[in-house]
Design a protein around this motif. Structure first.
Motif, mmCIF file in Angstrom:
data_model
loop_
_atom_site.group_PDB
_atom_site.id
_atom_site.type_symbol
_atom_site.label_atom_id
_atom_site.label_comp_id
_atom_site.label_asym_id
_atom_site.label_seq_id
_atom_site.Cartn_x
_atom_site.Cartn_y
_atom_site.Cartn_z
ATOM 1 N N UNK A 1 -3.964 -107.713 -6.248
ATOM 2 C CA UNK A 1 -5.392 -107.820 -5.726
ATOM 3 C C UNK A 1 -6.363 -107.017 -6.590
ATOM 4 N N UNK A 2 -7.092 -107.908 -6.845
ATOM 5 C CA UNK A 2 -8.272 -107.128 -7.912
ATOM 6 C C UNK A 2 -9.500 -106.603 -7.238
ATOM 7 N N UNK A 3 -9.952 -105.489 -7.524
ATOM 8 C CA UNK A 3 -11.392 -105.106 -7.070
ATOM 9 C C UNK A 3 -12.201 -105.157 -8.004
ATOM 10 N N UNK A 4 -13.404 -105.581 -8.042
ATOM 11 C CA UNK A 4 -14.607 -105.497 -8.922
ATOM 12 C C UNK A 4 -16.212 -105.956 -8.388
ATOM 13 N N UNK A 5 -17.066 -105.973 -9.109
ATOM 14 C CA UNK A 5 -18.113 -105.966 -8.921
ATOM 15 C C UNK A 5 -18.910 -107.282 -9.631
ATOM 16 N N UNK A 6 -19.386 -108.238 -8.850
ATOM 17 C CA UNK A 6 -19.696 -109.513 -9.707
ATOM 18 C C UNK A 6 -21.181 -109.321 -9.941
ATOM 19 N N UNK A 7 -21.836 -108.303 -9.755
ATOM 20 C CA UNK A 7 -23.145 -107.924 -10.506
ATOM 21 C C UNK A 7 -22.814 -107.417 -11.908
ATOM 22 N N UNK A 8 -21.610 -107.367 -12.241
ATOM 23 C CA UNK A 8 -21.212 -107.161 -13.699
ATOM 24 C C UNK A 8 -20.787 -108.477 -14.064
ATOM 25 N N UNK A 9 -21.261 -109.599 -14.233
ATOM 26 C CA UNK A 9 -20.516 -110.729 -14.194
ATOM 27 C C UNK A 9 -19.516 -110.869 -15.506
ATOM 28 N N UNK A 10 -19.671 -110.376 -16.467
ATOM 29 C CA UNK A 10 -18.387 -110.913 -17.601
ATOM 30 C C UNK A 10 -17.611 -109.914 -17.368
ATOM 31 N N UNK A 11 -17.554 -109.018 -16.590
ATOM 32 C CA UNK A 11 -16.445 -107.785 -16.487
ATOM 33 C C UNK A 11 -15.745 -107.924 -15.091
ATOM 34 N N UNK A 12 -16.109 -108.863 -14.478
ATOM 35 C CA UNK A 12 -15.653 -108.951 -12.871
ATOM 36 C C UNK A 12 -14.486 -109.163 -12.856
ATOM 37 N N UNK A 13 -13.709 -107.993 -12.358
ATOM 38 C CA UNK A 13 -12.115 -108.036 -11.715
ATOM 39 C C UNK A 13 -11.416 -108.254 -12.992
ATOM 40 N N UNK A 14 -11.884 -107.746 -14.287
ATOM 41 C CA UNK A 14 -11.158 -107.979 -15.379
ATOM 42 C C UNK A 14 -9.891 -107.186 -15.553
ATOM 43 N N UNK A 15 -9.799 -105.855 -14.990
ATOM 44 C CA UNK A 15 -8.847 -104.841 -15.292
ATOM 45 C C UNK A 15 -7.556 -105.547 -14.477
ATOM 46 N N UNK A 16 -7.687 -105.822 -13.334
ATOM 47 C CA UNK A 16 -6.407 -106.563 -12.554
ATOM 48 C C UNK A 16 -6.011 -107.686 -13.377
ATOM 49 N N UNK A 17 -6.876 -108.579 -13.985
ATOM 50 C CA UNK A 17 -6.420 -109.653 -14.786
ATOM 51 C C UNK A 17 -5.635 -109.416 -15.817
ATOM 52 N N UNK A 18 -6.196 -108.272 -16.572
ATOM 53 C CA UNK A 18 -5.579 -107.784 -17.863
ATOM 54 C C UNK A 18 -4.011 -107.425 -17.347
ATOM 55 N N UNK A 19 -4.062 -106.618 -16.431
ATOM 56 C CA UNK A 19 -2.486 -106.192 -16.133
ATOM 57 C C UNK A 19 -1.704 -107.358 -15.567
ATOM 58 N N UNK A 20 -2.131 -108.227 -15.013
ATOM 59 C CA UNK A 20 -1.506 -109.463 -14.554
ATOM 60 C C UNK A 20 -1.087 -109.951 -15.748
#
Lengths: 548, 150
Positions: free
Chosen positions: B88-107
């Motif tokens: 489950x990733x948390x992010x802020x789509x206000x920052x469009x190009x980095x939205x939820x990227x942290x969890x995606x990298x881990x996955x």
């Protein structure tokens, strides 16, 4: 009832039995041979043990031991023939309630110099059977540092009385009044903090100001530990001529105004056509963004319509950001710069030290200027490597003189200047004490501890650190008298405090009053914040107006 | 089987959500909650189910408490065949190009070592009005249903 469990000295007990002596005591003994001295109150315990050997030639008496706090040290005393004897110094160990003992000079003498001064006795343990002492902790300031400290303390000490004292009638400090009004997602950290008050038994004590309603000294008498988490509300001055001219504002004051803080909400700002923002950290970028936004970008924020109309109403033609450091050392985050670039109708130019390559923030700045803009409604000029040397103006500010990387000077016209170069204590009680050791139960957390750097994660880390320091300090206090805590504080207060349910009512009122495109409409004065939560003000101008 | 809820956080939001998710999961088995920074990637076991809650920081980077876990994962390269996880990733789509990227990298790192992601990829957008805990607890109920059907 508590008791003191102590074997005095295992080698002495063996010596007595090996030399066919005897131990005389009416006390109960534990499985390992320790003696159980019942408590007699105030750190005193009762009972006698005699170690007798060699036909009475050796006769050591331990009678009515007591623990006394003296100048920060704990001393184990016993009754002697000519009065109390300081037998040993006691120091807390890793295990709560367990003390390690070292003989004093007098203590060594009591044992006939059988053992040396400083020699160890058996550890003693104080056990609390019932009527457990309750830890009392007051945290001053309900911003991120205070709340994160409470969160970590609650985990470490589920039974402790933890109260958060707040000057305003509403909680959350910089979350409500510092984080930008259009960053509502970041403000959602309050969902964590709400739980402290609604589920975890931390008490919110609002509308209580240190100095006005209670002194720090009194708090320290009422609570075992006091944590100062009041942040740094002052704006760091430029230290340049002309900075006190009308039209020069600090970022803290300006941010509080835009966020509807009671201290600054009613201030009037005539920003005019040319705003100069000095500094290039995230605070400066927040201010530039709020100034250049149009009505659409402010949708979903909680900017008050009055503030928008009087301060953010679109008189600005040019915003110039002035940064002493070169673009490669800009302290703002690239993500913040990219956010600026998403506002339509804004042209960006970089003057002076133009970025070539470098860290993500430099690239983000280059991308801003590469963006084609038709019919820009305002221009943002970014000047890196430009040091302000003077603020110019007669009756009010008219420009900022800066030195440029090529060694020259230039004047940037300004109808208003906002400085965003950091924060300082506003009063001596806000002082930064990064290196201060815990001083008799006084601690600091967050910006009041480590200075004006970082964001929520830094406040969380420092809150955890402060809580760990408080936790180990409390572990040394099990002998201390029970402090009176919040009940006595409430009795002291000149007017009642407000609690968390008050905030819940204010919160609901503010959300219900939101204008279209806004998530809330803040009450802008302490009086309104008090009344909205149902607080009965007596003899205040507001009450009179209401009854008229 | 133990259901292990692991979180990567900076401001504590993922930790709070992990605690809420764990309360739901306790109706379905033994649950343990841990910070990713206290978790050894070499200990990941096919016998357990991993529920990962992870935020995103800065330019789509991992949150501080996930970074050492991922560093060790890259260094150790443990064989993760048969290790099942949901994320489950948390992010802020206000920052469009980095939205939820942290969890995606881990996955992506877990997948590259043979781990199998189960169920929906959970997401919460801080720019919206949804409550992250409500979204996450609903999501984890879906994960349990998927696992029960498997």
């Amino acid at each position: 009832m508590s008791e003191l469990v102590w074997g005095v000295k295992a080698s002495l007990r063996s010596y007595v039995s090996d030399s066919e002596g005897r131990i005389e005591t009416p006390l109960h003994r534990t499985g390992d041979g320790s003696f159980v001295f019942p408590a007699a109150g105030d750190g005193r315990f009762s009972g006698e043990v005699r170690f007798i050997a060699h036909g009475g030639m050796m006769d050591f008496r331990i009678c009515d031991p007591a623990l006394e706090e003296r100048e920060g040290n704990t001393i184990l005393t016993i009754d002697g023939d000519g009065g109390r004897i300081d037998l040993a110094t006691a120091r807390p160990t890793q295990r709560e309630g367990r003390l390690e003992l070292a003989l004093t000079r007098a203590g060594a003498g009591h044992f006939g110099d059988f053992y040396p001064t400083g020699g160890a006795l058996d550890d003693l343990t104080i056990t609390m059977a019932a009527a457990v002492r309750r830890d009392t902790i007051a945290i001053v300031g309900s911003g991120p540092a205070g709340c994160y400290t409470a969160q970590a303390l609650r985990r470490a000490r589920p039974e402790a009385e933890v109260v958060i004292i707040e000057r305003l009638p509403v909680p959350y400090g910089l979350v409500r009044y510092g984080i930008a009004a259009d960053h509502q997602g970041t403000k959602n950290v309050t969902k964590q903090f709400d739980r402290l008050f609604e589920r975890d038994g931390v008490q919110f004590v609002g509308n209580v100001e240190i100095g006005r309603d209670v002194t720090i000294e009194r708090l320290r008498t009422l609570f075992d530990a006091v944590v100062i988490a009041t942040g740094l509300p002052g704006d760091r001055p430029l230290g340049l001529p002309g900075e006190s001219l009308p039209g020069v504002h600090g970022s803290g004051e300006f941010t509080r105004h835009v966020n509807g803080h009671p201290d600054d909400a009613s201030a009037r700002y005539e920003l005019g056509s040319d705003v100069v923002v000095i500094g290039a950290g995230n605070v400066a970028i927040d201010i530039v963004r709020l100034l250049l936004q149009g009505v659409e970008e402010r949708a979903g924020s909680d900017i008050h319509p009055h503030t928008e109309a009087t301060t953010l109403s679109g008189t600005i033609d040019r915003i110039t950001l002035v940064s002493r450091s070169p673009v490669s050392e800009a302290r703002c985050d690239a993500a913040m710069v990219k956010e600026l670039g998403r506002v339509p109708g804004v042209a960006f130019v970089v003057d002076g030290d133009a970025p070539e390559a470098g860290p993500p923030v430099a690239q983000a700045i280059r991308e801003l200027t590469a963006r084609p803009v038709d019919d820009a409604r305002l221009t943002v000029s970014l000047r890196f490597g430009a040091s302000p040397v003077a603020v110019l103006g007669e009756a009010s500010v008219s420009g900022v003189e800066v030195s440029t990387p090529d060694g020259g000077y230039t004047v940037i016209p300004a109808t208003a200047v906002i400085t965003a170069i950091g924060f300082t204590p506003a009063t001596p009680s806000d002082s930064v004490s990064a290196d201060a050791e815990p001083d008799g139960g006084l601690f600091a957390a967050g910006w009041a501890h480590f200075g004006p750097r970082g964001a929520l994660p830094d406040a969380r880390n420092d809150g955890k650190r402060a809580a760990a320091a408080v936790d180990s300090y409390l572990a040394s206090l099990f002998l201390a008298v029970q402090r009176e805590g919040i009940a006595a504080l409430r009795a002291d207060l000149p007017s009642p405090a407000v609690d968390f349910s008050h905030w819940r009512r204010v919160d609901a009122e503010e959300r219900a009053a939101a204008s279209p495109g806004r998530v809330r409409r803040k009450f802008l004065t302490s009086e309104e914040l008090l009344i909205a939560g149902g607080y009965a003000l007596t003899a205040s101008p507001v009450t009179e107006r209401n009854s008229a | 089987m133990t259901i292990r809820v692991l979180y990567g956080t900076e401001s504590g939001n993922s930790e709070m959500i992990a605690e809420d998710v764990a309360i739901v999961l306790e109706q379905h088995g033994t649950v343990a909650v841990a910070d990713l920074q206290d978790t050894d990637p070499g200990s990941l076991s096919p016998a357990d189910l991993y529920i990962i809650i992870c935020s995103t920081y800065g330019e789509g980077e991992l949150p501080a408490s996930a970074q050492p876990f991922v560093d060790r994962l890259v260094e150790l390269r443990p064989q993760l065949d048969g290790v099942h996880y949901a994320i489950f990733g948390l992010g802020d789509s206000g920052y469009a190009d980095s939205y939820s990227k942290g969890s995606e990298y881990l996955a992506a790192r877990l997948d590259s070592l043979g781990a199998v992601r189960v169920g929906e990829y959970g997401r919460h957008d801080a720019a919206g009005f949804d409550d992250a805990s409500e979204i996450a607890t609903e999501w984890v109920r879906g994960i349990i249903t998927v696992r029960a059907a498997a």
